[in-house]
Design an enzyme around this catalytic site. Structure first.
Site, PDB file in Angstrom:
ATOM      1  N   GLU A 100    -117.152 -21.529  14.267  1.00 50.70           N
ATOM      2  CA  GLU A 100    -116.750 -22.335  14.530  1.00 50.70           C
ATOM      3  C   GLU A 100    -117.346 -23.056  14.922  1.00 50.70           C
ATOM      4  O   GLU A 100    -117.803 -22.403  16.539  1.00 50.70           O
ATOM      5  CB  GLU A 100    -115.258 -22.444  15.229  1.00 50.70           C
ATOM      6  CG  GLU A 100    -114.355 -21.977  14.022  1.00 50.70           C
ATOM      7  CD  GLU A 100    -112.846 -22.944  14.214  1.00 50.70           C
ATOM      8  OE1 GLU A 100    -112.664 -23.634  15.435  1.00 50.70           O
ATOM      9  OE2 GLU A 100    -111.855 -21.764  14.364  1.00 50.70           O
ATOM     10  N   GLN A 129    -115.382 -28.671  10.387  1.00 49.83           N
ATOM     11  CA  GLN A 129    -115.101 -27.674   8.777  1.00 49.83           C
ATOM     12  C   GLN A 129    -115.505 -27.906   7.395  1.00 49.83           C
ATOM     13  O   GLN A 129    -116.997 -28.555   7.972  1.00 49.83           O
ATOM     14  CB  GLN A 129    -113.733 -27.986   8.857  1.00 49.83           C
ATOM     15  CG  GLN A 129    -112.567 -26.792   9.493  1.00 49.83           C
ATOM     16  CD  GLN A 129    -111.585 -26.734   9.869  1.00 49.83           C
ATOM     17  OE1 GLN A 129    -110.935 -26.604   8.601  1.00 49.83           O
ATOM     18  NE2 GLN A 129    -110.775 -26.812  10.363  1.00 49.83           N
ATOM     19  N   TYR A 151    -117.042 -27.205  20.051  1.00 49.92           N
ATOM     20  CA  TYR A 151    -117.754 -28.031  19.091  1.00 49.92           C
ATOM     21  C   TYR A 151    -118.291 -28.626  20.500  1.00 49.92           C
ATOM     22  O   TYR A 151    -118.460 -28.398  21.843  1.00 49.92           O
ATOM     23  CB  TYR A 151    -116.474 -28.372  19.559  1.00 49.92           C
ATOM     24  CG  TYR A 151    -115.388 -27.858  18.094  1.00 49.92           C
ATOM     25  CD1 TYR A 151    -115.771 -28.086  16.828  1.00 49.92           C
ATOM     26  CD2 TYR A 151    -114.526 -26.708  18.234  1.00 49.92           C
ATOM     27  CE1 TYR A 151    -115.398 -27.546  15.978  1.00 49.92           C
ATOM     28  CE2 TYR A 151    -114.014 -26.266  17.020  1.00 49.92           C
ATOM     29  CZ  TYR A 151    -113.673 -26.183  15.960  1.00 49.92           C
ATOM     30  OH  TYR A 151    -113.556 -25.778  14.892  1.00 49.92           O
ATOM     31  N   ASN A 206    -107.272 -15.823  15.201  1.00 47.84           N
ATOM     32  CA  ASN A 206    -108.192 -16.815  15.846  1.00 47.84           C
ATOM     33  C   ASN A 206    -108.210 -16.810  16.963  1.00 47.84           C
ATOM     34  O   ASN A 206    -106.347 -17.607  16.772  1.00 47.84           O
ATOM     35  CB  ASN A 206    -107.935 -17.919  14.560  1.00 47.84           C
ATOM     36  CG  ASN A 206    -108.369 -19.282  14.979  1.00 47.84           C
ATOM     37  OD1 ASN A 206    -109.320 -19.384  14.547  1.00 47.84           O
ATOM     38  ND2 ASN A 206    -107.965 -20.005  15.076  1.00 47.84           N
ATOM     39  N   GLU A 207    -108.974 -17.380  17.663  1.00 47.22           N
ATOM     40  CA  GLU A 207    -108.724 -18.195  19.381  1.00 47.22           C
ATOM     41  C   GLU A 207    -107.568 -17.796  19.843  1.00 47.22           C
ATOM     42  O   GLU A 207    -106.459 -18.172  20.360  1.00 47.22           O
ATOM     43  CB  GLU A 207    -108.234 -19.126  18.759  1.00 47.22           C
ATOM     44  CG  GLU A 207    -109.724 -19.952  18.442  1.00 47.22           C
ATOM     45  CD  GLU A 207    -110.206 -21.332  18.820  1.00 47.22           C
ATOM     46  OE1 GLU A 207    -109.082 -21.852  19.142  1.00 47.22           O
ATOM     47  OE2 GLU A 207    -111.447 -21.876  18.409  1.00 47.22           O
ATOM     48  N   GLU A 219    -109.428 -25.109   6.189  1.00 48.20           N
ATOM     49  CA  GLU A 219    -107.927 -24.548   6.959  1.00 48.20           C
ATOM     50  C   GLU A 219    -107.231 -25.249   6.228  1.00 48.20           C
ATOM     51  O   GLU A 219    -107.528 -26.876   5.884  1.00 48.20           O
ATOM     52  CB  GLU A 219    -108.233 -25.232   8.564  1.00 48.20           C
ATOM     53  CG  GLU A 219    -107.285 -24.584   9.076  1.00 48.20           C
ATOM     54  CD  GLU A 219    -107.198 -24.340  11.494  1.00 48.20           C
ATOM     55  OE1 GLU A 219    -108.098 -25.149  11.530  1.00 48.20           O
ATOM     56  OE2 GLU A 219    -106.054 -24.105  11.536  1.00 48.20           O
ATOM     57  N   ASN A 262    -105.914 -22.615  13.973  1.00 46.38           N
ATOM     58  CA  ASN A 262    -105.448 -21.952  14.209  1.00 46.38           C
ATOM     59  C   ASN A 262    -103.477 -22.258  13.312  1.00 46.38           C
ATOM     60  O   ASN A 262    -102.575 -21.395  13.624  1.00 46.38           O
ATOM     61  CB  ASN A 262    -104.555 -23.241  15.215  1.00 46.38           C
ATOM     62  CG  ASN A 262    -105.599 -23.414  16.924  1.00 46.38           C
ATOM     63  OD1 ASN A 262    -106.777 -23.174  17.388  1.00 46.38           O
ATOM     64  ND2 ASN A 262    -106.365 -25.217  16.960  1.00 46.38           N
TER      65      ASN A 262
HETATM   66  O1  AHR Z   1    -111.193 -26.708  13.456  1.00 44.81           O
HETATM   67  C1  AHR Z   1    -110.442 -27.224  14.098  1.00 44.81           C
HETATM   68  C2  AHR Z   1    -109.132 -25.771  14.622  1.00 44.81           C
HETATM   69  O2  AHR Z   1    -110.306 -25.750  15.828  1.00 44.81           O
HETATM   70  C3  AHR Z   1    -109.188 -24.572  14.552  1.00 44.81           C
HETATM   71  O3  AHR Z   1    -107.736 -24.423  14.290  1.00 44.81           O
HETATM   72  C4  AHR Z   1    -109.281 -23.901  15.760  1.00 44.81           C
HETATM   73  O4  AHR Z   1    -110.009 -22.224  15.574  1.00 44.81           O
HETATM   74  C5  AHR Z   1    -110.656 -24.740  16.939  1.00 44.81           C
HETATM   75  O5  AHR Z   1    -109.708 -24.485  18.302  1.00 44.81           O
END
Ligand code: AHR
Length: 505
Positions: A293, A353, A245, A173-174, A28, A73
């Protein structure tokens, strides 16, 4: 008495052929992922395009099949036109997602060049936050069409005669996240994703589209979001995204290891929503899952929030540079085991990432590039996890955890390589106190013999790596006993293990 676990694997009991894209990653425009990460003109290792060849070397060793780009994001307010054409005309823009300044020195064309050098392909995201269908079509024409039309000609004018041919497209995205620029309700987003994917496929019917699922399993709209989005967009999209995450949340190591079991419920819930909508629509098509992700992310969140608040609009600041520990590597190994065991439904997954930002690879400005602890499970899975996933029937003791109750000692996945000459057992002993004697019963693998065993082991759960000091790295182990179709190996407490058997020529 040593604790024991038994793994039964049978050549005829398969889960699925694994899609290579299960081992994808993500870059990103965030922090030092691009600038001072993959791109640092003037660095002693930089090539003629400013890309760091040492970083490319580490990425190539991971054999990354696909890299999601440019966000995240970031994409929800990205004007891709700012990053194409002569560099001297490129605009600097404020990125609201990460409170930084985006210089646009690297844009689509440069990223494609980098991806070629790194032997990978691009999973492209469109901005459905502040832009919409028309812009997505312009971008698609610029990237994929060989026509005599405005945006295809503009690409040629910019020096890229041949289209880039991106096959995989994220519809934003999201978009369920309140933090997202252009956040939408499920209905608003579902309609927009449907119309955008439909129009994009009218322009290029070879592409596949990924609709946004929830930003994580704890979102207040989790599951209702997916249902509504798929009700609107089912016919036009091929995948729905999952993001997660992992956070130690001040808990114990055992609980951290146990928390990964939530992935089963997460994946099963979304798969069953896809199938309910399929039934309701009487559709022949199956929508698959793109876990685009995933990673551990918790070490730097508080300090990053401070930095964005108190020191905004910097160029390539240090953001999301989590220093990964030994236990983070084991957690990522557990996640990879889950993905392999769900490979009938999860076709794409992206470690988020790749460089500097919550990443397996870190760089020092003007200095070396180095491997974080989490580099290794990812490398092992990408190398040995391609082929067919076999059912890993595991009979194991359990141990007690504070928050997750009784959980299994050993988690495992088994993969038969594409040429059917290598059989790999990925196994984590997540008991933090006891070693486990693992017995693997191999049915239908006559002529196979133990070839190698690599393990990540440590007594210090918080051990990290840094530039020039790789404290956490795999050890070659030799103590395998093999005979009569049964393999025995003692897995150290809290360890990641990759045991490879090879068919004799
Ligand atoms: O990977 C970091 C961020 O985590 C990304 O930009 C977003 O999609 C997620 O919230």
């Amino acid at each position: 008495m040593t604790r024991k676990a038994r793994l039964i694997t049978d050549k005829d009991k398969t889960i699925s052929v694994i899609d290579d894209r299960l081992y994808g990653s993500f870059i990103e425009h965030l922090g030092r992922a691009v600038y001072d990460g993959i791109y640092e003109p003037g660095h002693p290792c930089a090539d003629e395009d400013g890309f760091r060849t040492d970083v490319i070397g580490l990425v190539k060793d991971l054999n990354v099949p696909v890299v999601r780009y440019p966000g995240g994001n970031f994409v929800s307010n990205y004007f891709w036109e700012d990053g194409v054409g002569p560099k001297e005309n490129r605009k600097k823009r404020l990125d609201l997602a990460w409170s930084t300044t985006e210089p646009n020195e690297v844009g689509i064309s440069e990223f494609v060049k980098w991806a070629k050098k790194a032997d990978t392909s691009v999973m492209m995201a469109v901005n459905l936050g502040t832009r919409g269908t028309a812009d997505a079509l312009n971008l698609l024409e610029y990237c994929n069409l060989d026509t005599d039309s405005y945006y295809a000609n503009l690409r040629r004018e910019h020096g890229d005669e041949k289209p880039f041919g991106f096959k995989l497209w994220c519809m934003g995205n999201e978009m369920d996240g309140h933090w997202q620029v252009g956040h939408k309700t499920a209905y608003e987003y579902g309609r927009l994703a449907a119309e955008t994917a439909k129009a994009m496929k009218m322009m290029d019917d070879s592409i596949e589209c990924v609709a946004c699922g929830s930003a994580n399993i704890d979102q207040p709209t989790f599951a209702t979001w997916e249902k509504e989005v798929l009700e609107q967009a089912y016919e036009y999209v091929d995948y729905i995204s999952l993001h997660q995450y992992f956070d130690k949340k001040d808990g114990t190591t055992e609980d951290f290891f146990a928390s990964i079991d939530n992935l089963d419920e997460f994946i099963n819930t979304i798969a069953s929503i896809c199938d309910d909508v399929k039934k309701a629509k009487n559709s022949d098509k199956t929508v698959y899952l793109s876990f685009d992700e995933w990673n551990c992310w918790y070490h730097t969140i508080a300090q990053d929030d401070e930095r964005m608040k108190n020191d905004p609009w910097g160029l390539a600041p240090h953001l999301l540079e989590d220093d990964y520990t030994f236990e983070d590597a084991v957690v990522n190994g557990l996640a990879l085991i889950k993905f392999i065991n769900h490979s009938d439904r999860v076709k794409i997954a992206c470690l988020a990432q790749l460089v500097n930002v919550i990443a397996p690879i870190r760089t020092e400005k003007e200095g070396p590039a180095w491997k974080q602890t989490i580099y290794y499970p990812y490398e092992h899975a990408s190398k040995y996890g391609r082929g067919t996933a076999l059912r890993a029937q595991i009979i194991t003791d359990t141990h007690n955890t504070v928050k997750h109750g009784e959980v299994t000692d050993v988690e495992a996945a088994v993969v038969l390589s594409k040429d059917e000459d290598l059989l790999t057992v990925f196994a984590v002993n997540r008991n933090v106190n006891e070693d486990i004697e693992l017995e693997v019963e191999l049915n239908g693998f006559e002529g196979f013999t133990a070839a190698s065993w690599q393990a990540l082991e440590s007594d210090d759960m918080l051990l990290t790596n840094d530039a020039g000091n790789e404290r956490v790295k795999p050890a070659d182990k030799t103590e395998i006993i093999f005979g009569n179709g049964v393999l025995k190996a003692t897995l150290k407490s809290s360890s990641w293990n990759v045991i490879v058997l090879r068919k004799a020529a």
